[in-house]
Design a protein around this motif. Structure first.
Motif, PDB file in Angstrom:
ATOM      1  N   ARG A 159     -45.731 -14.391   3.904  1.00  0.00           N
ATOM      2  CA  ARG A 159     -46.257 -13.036   4.092  1.00  0.00           C
ATOM      3  C   ARG A 159     -45.688 -12.093   3.028  1.00  0.00           C
ATOM      4  NH1 ARG A 159     -44.813  -9.596   9.560  1.00  0.00           N
ATOM      5  NH2 ARG A 159     -44.653  -7.589   8.509  1.00  0.00           N
ATOM      6  N   ALA A 211     -47.696 -10.099   0.103  1.00  0.00           N
ATOM      7  CA  ALA A 211     -47.572  -8.649  -0.070  1.00  0.00           C
ATOM      8  C   ALA A 211     -47.199  -8.306  -1.513  1.00  0.00           C
ATOM      9  CB  ALA A 211     -46.548  -8.089   0.908  1.00  0.00           C
ATOM     10  N   ASP A 263     -48.413  -4.619  -2.423  1.00  0.00           N
ATOM     11  CA  ASP A 263     -47.799  -3.781  -1.389  1.00  0.00           C
ATOM     12  C   ASP A 263     -46.277  -3.765  -1.509  1.00  0.00           C
ATOM     13  OD1 ASP A 263     -50.166  -2.926  -0.219  1.00  0.00           O
ATOM     14  OD2 ASP A 263     -50.310  -4.720   1.042  1.00  0.00           O
ATOM     15  N   THR A 286     -40.669  -4.380   5.483  1.00  0.00           N
ATOM     16  CA  THR A 286     -40.079  -5.132   6.603  1.00  0.00           C
ATOM     17  C   THR A 286     -38.767  -5.801   6.194  1.00  0.00           C
ATOM     18  OG1 THR A 286     -42.326  -5.569   7.321  1.00  0.00           O
ATOM     19  CG2 THR A 286     -40.599  -6.887   8.328  1.00  0.00           C
ATOM     20  N   GLY A 305     -44.255  -1.067  11.975  1.00  0.00           N
ATOM     21  CA  GLY A 305     -45.687  -0.845  11.899  1.00  0.00           C
ATOM     22  C   GLY A 305     -46.207   0.073  12.976  1.00  0.00           C
ATOM     23  N   THR A 318     -47.409  -0.126  19.165  1.00  0.00           N
ATOM     24  CA  THR A 318     -47.788  -1.308  19.942  1.00  0.00           C
ATOM     25  C   THR A 318     -47.034  -1.412  21.253  1.00  0.00           C
ATOM     26  OG1 THR A 318     -46.167  -2.709  18.814  1.00  0.00           O
ATOM     27  CG2 THR A 318     -48.367  -2.612  17.842  1.00  0.00           C
ATOM     28  N   GLU A 374     -54.150 -12.961  19.339  1.00  0.00           N
ATOM     29  CA  GLU A 374     -55.093 -12.280  18.452  1.00  0.00           C
ATOM     30  C   GLU A 374     -55.652 -11.000  19.060  1.00  0.00           C
ATOM     31  OE1 GLU A 374     -55.180 -15.435  19.190  1.00  0.00           O
ATOM     32  OE2 GLU A 374     -54.536 -16.299  17.284  1.00  0.00           O
ATOM     33  N   LYS A 409     -49.641   4.943  11.997  1.00  0.00           N
ATOM     34  CA  LYS A 409     -49.745   3.803  11.081  1.00  0.00           C
ATOM     35  C   LYS A 409     -50.882   2.925  11.583  1.00  0.00           C
ATOM     36  CE  LYS A 409     -44.857   3.734   9.760  1.00  0.00           C
ATOM     37  NZ  LYS A 409     -43.615   2.938   9.700  1.00  0.00           N
ATOM     38  N   ARG A 417     -52.635   0.561   9.389  1.00  0.00           N
ATOM     39  CA  ARG A 417     -52.885  -0.651   8.612  1.00  0.00           C
ATOM     40  C   ARG A 417     -51.755  -1.654   8.821  1.00  0.00           C
ATOM     41  NH1 ARG A 417     -53.392   1.194   2.877  1.00  0.00           N
ATOM     42  NH2 ARG A 417     -51.866   2.713   3.562  1.00  0.00           N
ATOM     43  N   ARG A 418     -51.767  -2.731   8.082  1.00  0.00           N
ATOM     44  CA  ARG A 418     -50.727  -3.739   8.180  1.00  0.00           C
ATOM     45  C   ARG A 418     -49.366  -3.138   7.811  1.00  0.00           C
ATOM     46  NH1 ARG A 418     -53.213  -5.242   4.098  1.00  0.00           N
ATOM     47  NH2 ARG A 418     -51.314  -5.869   3.046  1.00  0.00           N
ATOM     48  N   THR A 419     -48.315  -3.688   8.371  1.00  0.00           N
ATOM     49  CA  THR A 419     -46.970  -3.192   8.089  1.00  0.00           C
ATOM     50  C   THR A 419     -46.690  -3.188   6.594  1.00  0.00           C
ATOM     51  OG1 THR A 419     -46.324  -4.255  10.119  1.00  0.00           O
ATOM     52  CG2 THR A 419     -44.557  -3.417   8.757  1.00  0.00           C
ATOM     53  N   ASP A 420     -47.123  -4.248   5.905  1.00  0.00           N
ATOM     54  CA  ASP A 420     -46.848  -4.340   4.471  1.00  0.00           C
ATOM     55  C   ASP A 420     -47.598  -3.259   3.702  1.00  0.00           C
ATOM     56  OD1 ASP A 420     -45.556  -6.729   5.164  1.00  0.00           O
ATOM     57  OD2 ASP A 420     -47.447  -7.816   4.963  1.00  0.00           O
TER      58      ASP A 420
END
Lengths: 369, 369
Positions: B79, B83, B88, B144, B169, B172, B241, B277, B279-282
């Motif tokens: 990952r 990135a 990223d 991260t 991120g 959640t 998912e 936030k 988008r993806r954490t990265d």
């Protein structure tokens, strides 16, 4: 809207709820601040406190009541007076400075009443954060401070992000895998100042509930929760008198946080770990740890405020599991409670009001209830 | 020895247990550090990192594996490489100083790989605590960091009490009363140095579990826990998912701690709150907050050590609910795991080892597995 099976229901309930504070008008009297506060002050003065200290102590106790933490407000007064009477609290104890570095201080509260000493601790943390960005105060040889949230509220009112943890006597919170007390049921509280609205204020025990709230439930004749309390033989109990330990909040997380708070508000303040405290909280000492950060030194404070305020507005608008019970932001209920109690008087359990009245009459302090 | 009724059983189980990391030799390969580490380093170098940075990044990733946090170790490598590939993560990003006061600093990690930047953050907090008693570092524009516990281990190894929280991120973790994401599933970790024995090390998500652990469970084909995960319509799910939110650990306590960490490792570092936030954490950034305290400046450090060590010995000797599963001190299992993995090799899920091998072969890095 709940999970469909019984297990899911129980699990979700537990994940979402702490027990609400008891409220039963038939068992309570509503005492206006103007009636209650002078009695608290005068009782403290008649127990050898200087008036200026008594005013601070009374203010902190009444703030707990006003903000809706009745277990840690005036309900503690008679216990404090007893501790003065038997010499555990020194009514004229002064806060002594052991170390005073730019960003931290270690203090000895010399058995002064907890609310007065902790106010000085919080104020010193504020002053250091204002000057240097960060202020840490570790206070040993102290006494029970009441509600941790009133001290972080002082910090937020001064414009700093405040964190406070305090030790609460012996080891009464179990470790994962055991039902015997391992760490303290420490209070962990923080407040974040928000320009133009009430601060974000969080205050929690690291155990499933605070012992003070359980004691208050008992006073109202309400049942204690099943499955979280244990006696000295590690058997589940629901009687307050026989309970010596409780489960941590959230299992490993509550245990881990309680361990940290037990160290910060313990050996770091030259105190003991809870497992080595065997007598009453008043008879041993309590330690307090304060951390203040001045957001203005770390970031663009206007952006910080806008970002937090927008977030909080969005969180309260999130869909609630029970639409009649919308999502709440920590601190908002307390602020509403404050206004309500200021208008209508502080609701005290009748037995607490009577105990205070009896002490007052004995000391020739006039009471109007 | 469990509570007698089903409700009590479920409740106690939940209070005591987090899900163990998966372990299944039939799905794993054991890779010796001497085989794995050079491959990780070389892959990072072939993705434009300087060797000295690649060595630090590889060390932190492997430490996570060695200490038994496989979800946040080498499992993250591909990952990270992705990135870097898409821009990223800046493989040559440097940590920039925005403010450097005696007891605190604000840093801009300039999208450098998280493990390298966070190492510098932890080291700066250590240096400040060693010089001034307290060190606070707020790092924005980061990536991260992997496992928070490896950074607090660095701090404890240097003799300071270290606390680290990091943002992870988007929003959640739900608020009490809701099943929609409100705050981040931040990591909260601390370590306390203990003379002559392994440090006390605690690392936890503020949600019921870390997303990384759930992803790893899925990779092992294990079921995800029921009742804690929700989809975008707030319906309970057990598929990774479709899960977009989870319950906080310990309800109000986990939510409150997550809110605090979301602020400290967020707007205080000039970053956003998780709810903003998307988008993806990265693709967005991650913020890190470090607090270091030098116990020697606060108290008699020999007494501090004796008191803690005695306490930990007494806690492990407390009666266990299940005698076959004695009480454990956070950090001890990790230390045993470290020795075991060093001897026998790091257990990687075969699919992760294969993914790394494929990346390595593509970049002409020799692998021995």
């Amino acid at each position: 809207m709940f999970a469909d099976d019984a297990r899911g229901h129980v699990l979700e309930h537990l994940m979402y709820n702490s027990i609400p504070y008891p409220s039963d008008p038939s068992q309570e009297v509503r005492l206006p601040v103007a009636q209650l506060q002078p009695v608290v002050e005068q009782l403290l003065v008649k127990h050898s406190m200087f008036l200026f200290d008594a005013k601070v102590a009374a203010a902190r106790l009444l703030e707990a009541d006003l903000y809706g933490v009745p277990s840690h407000g005036t309900a503690l007064l008679c216990r404090i007076l007893n501790a003065i009477d038997c010499g555990d609290i020194d009514p004229r104890g002064r806060v002594l400075t052991l170390t005073d570095a730019p960003c931290f201080a270690t203090l000895d509260a010399s058995r002064a009443i907890g609310s007065v000493a902790a106010t000085k601790g919080a104020e010193l943390a504020i002053a250091k954060a204002k000057e240097h960005g960060v202020g840490v105060v570790a206070m040993g040889n102290g006494q029970t401070l009441g509600a941790a949230e009133v001290y972080v509220r002082l910090m937020a009112a001064a414009g700093v992000l405040g964190i406070c943890c305090t030790s609460t006597g012996g080891a009464t919170v179990s470790a994962p895998g055991s039902r015997a007390g391992a760490v303290g049921n420490c209070a962990f509280a923080y407040a974040v100042p928000l320009q133009g609205r009430v601060p974000l204020v969080f205050d929690s025990a690291c155990g499933t509930e605070s012992w003070g709230k359980l004691a208050l439930l008992q006073r109202y004749g309400l049942p204690l929760p099943e499955g979280i309390l244990f006696d000295s033989q590690q058997a589940p109990v629901t009687q307050f008198e026989s309970a010596v330990a409780m489960l941590p909040a959230g299992g490993p997380l509550g245990f881990g946080l309680s361990m940290l708070c037990s160290i910060l508000a313990g050996p770091l303040c030259n105190g003991w770990m809870p497992i080595h405290k065997k007598r009453r909280t008043d008879a041993e000492d309590s330690q307090h740890f304060f951390l203040a950060l001045d957001p203005a030194r770390f970031c663009d404070v206007d952006k910080f405020n806008r970002e937090l305020q927008k977030t909080l507005d969005e969180i309260v608008a999130l869909p609630a599991v029970n639409p009649a019970d919308p999502v709440r932001i920590p601190g908002v209920r307390g602020a509403a409670c404050y206004e309500d109690n200021l208008q209508q008087g502080i609701p005290l359990h009748r037995s607490i009001a009577e105990e205070i009245k009896a002490r007052a009459l004995k000391k020739k302090v006039a009471v109007e209830w």
